[in-house]
Scaffold this active site. Structure first.
Site: not given
Length: 478
Positions: A66, A68, A70, A75, A435
């Protein structure tokens, strides 16, 4: 290793003098958007994940991991990995994704991502979080937790990334820090920012262990140990030692074989003391009043792991051999660890530069060199200028696998999730990917509660169901 593990890495963004510095938070967004919208590296989130993660903030990748935003940083969370070699490979895949995006955007000479944990100018820190799946029945009594904290506080003698200078963060009591002497160099980038041993609220009270119970799996069978104490390592060899030794200690914990009477009087203070100890004796005080060196503590854990875990797998044998090699080399042959242990490598580079240029350790130039050590661009990052010995070089080279950016591990839940990512890239159905589950058109979902299962067949059957697009739902998602 035979334990599901993942790493979350936050990256700093470094701009050249020619790039307007107001763009320091724009470039992470540009890179994220490029990866999902142009490079087709994954599927972007269509929904809120929480109040700080709106639609489009990130998404899951073709490799099952993943990526994204942050707090202004990119991250990257690796996919679930079952073996140590895979874990290091997929941790490096985050570097590959970001660097490939900068090259595609023509910005590699003006913008750099750095895999470190401190901002020398603001004193801020960003994390490298480790996640270890554990059996739910594992006992976390105070003595067991205390012993685990002892291991985590002392492992920095080979896992620390090293840093110039110091920080003095405030905990919840907001007591002003006591005046301290200058720290020229220390082992760990995170040590100064850890203000609690076990705590849940991570943003303002960073603890060695995050206490939230969020297994991202069947909670009846599993728990997830979430660690905040670790540094981001440039050396893949150091990453392997960090994850592998911790996995071994957790196996000893689950089997009830942790050593007794090895609890620190203050794990937080010991973490900081070890990191800052210029004498490199690394003496800590135990709860029972005795003192011991961090090196001897690590030898005790190593001996127990040798006794109870040796020959459990070829990978465990490799880990135990190299754990012992490093502990032996730290006091007797430190040169052999250049390129393998980050703080030793960085300190050697800095000492060479200080001597050649006649600098003092408070010269700002050294902070710039500190940051450039962590530059993930192989053309510019100082780590890549190092030629390590054969043992370390072979490992560091063996784990770099270009396909890891877009092919998932074949033996964990990440494999099934990656199939869903590929499917949703090529259709117009509303979807939700998590997840431990995937959902299609907001009503039909598949739970994937066992990280040890690939769910390939289940995902294929789920995605092959006949579906009709609800025009109203599709418009709302857009």
């Amino acid at each position: 290793m035979d334990r599901v593990v993942g790493i979350e890495t936050e990256y700093g963004c470094l701009l050249s003098e020619d790039e307007p510095h107001v763009n320091s938070e724009l470039w992470p967004a540009k890179v994220k958007n490029h990866l999902f919208r142009k490079a087709d590296a994954g599927t972007i989130d269509l929904h809120y994940r929480d109040y700080e993660e709106p639609p489009g903030n990130g998404g899951f990748l073709l490799n099952g991991g993943r990526l994204y935003l942050d707090m202004g940083h990119i991250e990257y969370a690796s996919p679930e990995c079952l073996h140590l070699h895979d874990l290091v490979t997929y941790e490096l895949a985050g570097d590959e994704l970001l660097q490939s995006a900068l090259i595609a955007l023509g910005a590699e000479d003006r913008v750099a991502f750095i895999k470190n944990n401190v901002d020398h100018h603001t004193g801020a820190t960003f994390g490298c979080h480790e996640n270890y799946l554990m059996r739910r029945e594992a006992q976390f009594t105070p003595p067991i937790l205390g012993t685990l904290l002892t291991f985590l506080a002392t492992r920095q003698i080979f896992t620390g990334a090293g840093r110039v200078g110091q920080s003095n963060p405030l905990a919840f009591d907001f007591e002003p820090p006591q005046s301290e002497g200058q720290v020229n160099f220390q082992l760990s980038q995170r040590a100064d920012h850890i203000v609690n041993d076990i705590y849940q609220w991570v943003q303002f009270n960073r603890a060695i262990i995050n206490a939230r119970d969020e297994p991202l799996a069947d909670y009846r069978k599993y728990r997830r140990l979430h660690l905040l104490i670790g540094d981001s390592n440039m050396s893949p060899y150091a990453t392997a030692l960090k994850i592998g030794t911790t996995a071994c200690v957790l196996s000893l914990l689950e089997e009830g074989r942790l050593p007794r009477n090895l609890v620190l009087a203050d794990a937080v203070q010991s973490t900081r003391d070890i990191s800052r100890d210029a004498s490199e004796q690394w003496i800590v005080r135990l709860e029972n009043g005795k003192t011991v060196s961090a090196l001897d503590v690590q030898w005790e854990f190593h001996h127990l792991a040798q006794k109870h875990l040796r020959h459990s797998s070829a990978e465990t044998n490799w880990l135990l051999e190299n754990w012992g090699f490093v502990l032996e080399a730290i006091p007797h042959n430190r040169q052999a660890l250049i390129g393998g242990v980050d703080w030793i490598t960085k300190k050697w580079l800095l000492e060479t530069f200080v001597q050649a240029e006649g600098l003092s350790w408070d010269d700002p130039w050294l902070q710039s060199i500190d940051l450039e050590y962590h530059n993930i661009d192989p053309r510019r990052g100082l780590f890549f200028s190092i030629t390590p010995g054969k043992r370390i070089a072979e490992w560091n080279n063996s784990v770099r696998r270009p396909t890891a950016t877009h092919v998932a591990p074949a033996n964990t839940r990440a494999s099934g999730r990656a199939r869903a990512v590929t499917f949703f890239q090529n259709c117009n159905f509303p979807y939700v990917i998590n997840w431990d589950s995937i959902a299609c058109d907001s009503r039909d979902f598949l739970v994937m509660g066992n990280p040890f299962e690939t769910y390939n067949d289940e995902v294929d059957r789920f995605l092959s169901k006949p579906r009709t697009i609800n025009v109203a739902d599709e418009s709302a998602d857009r």
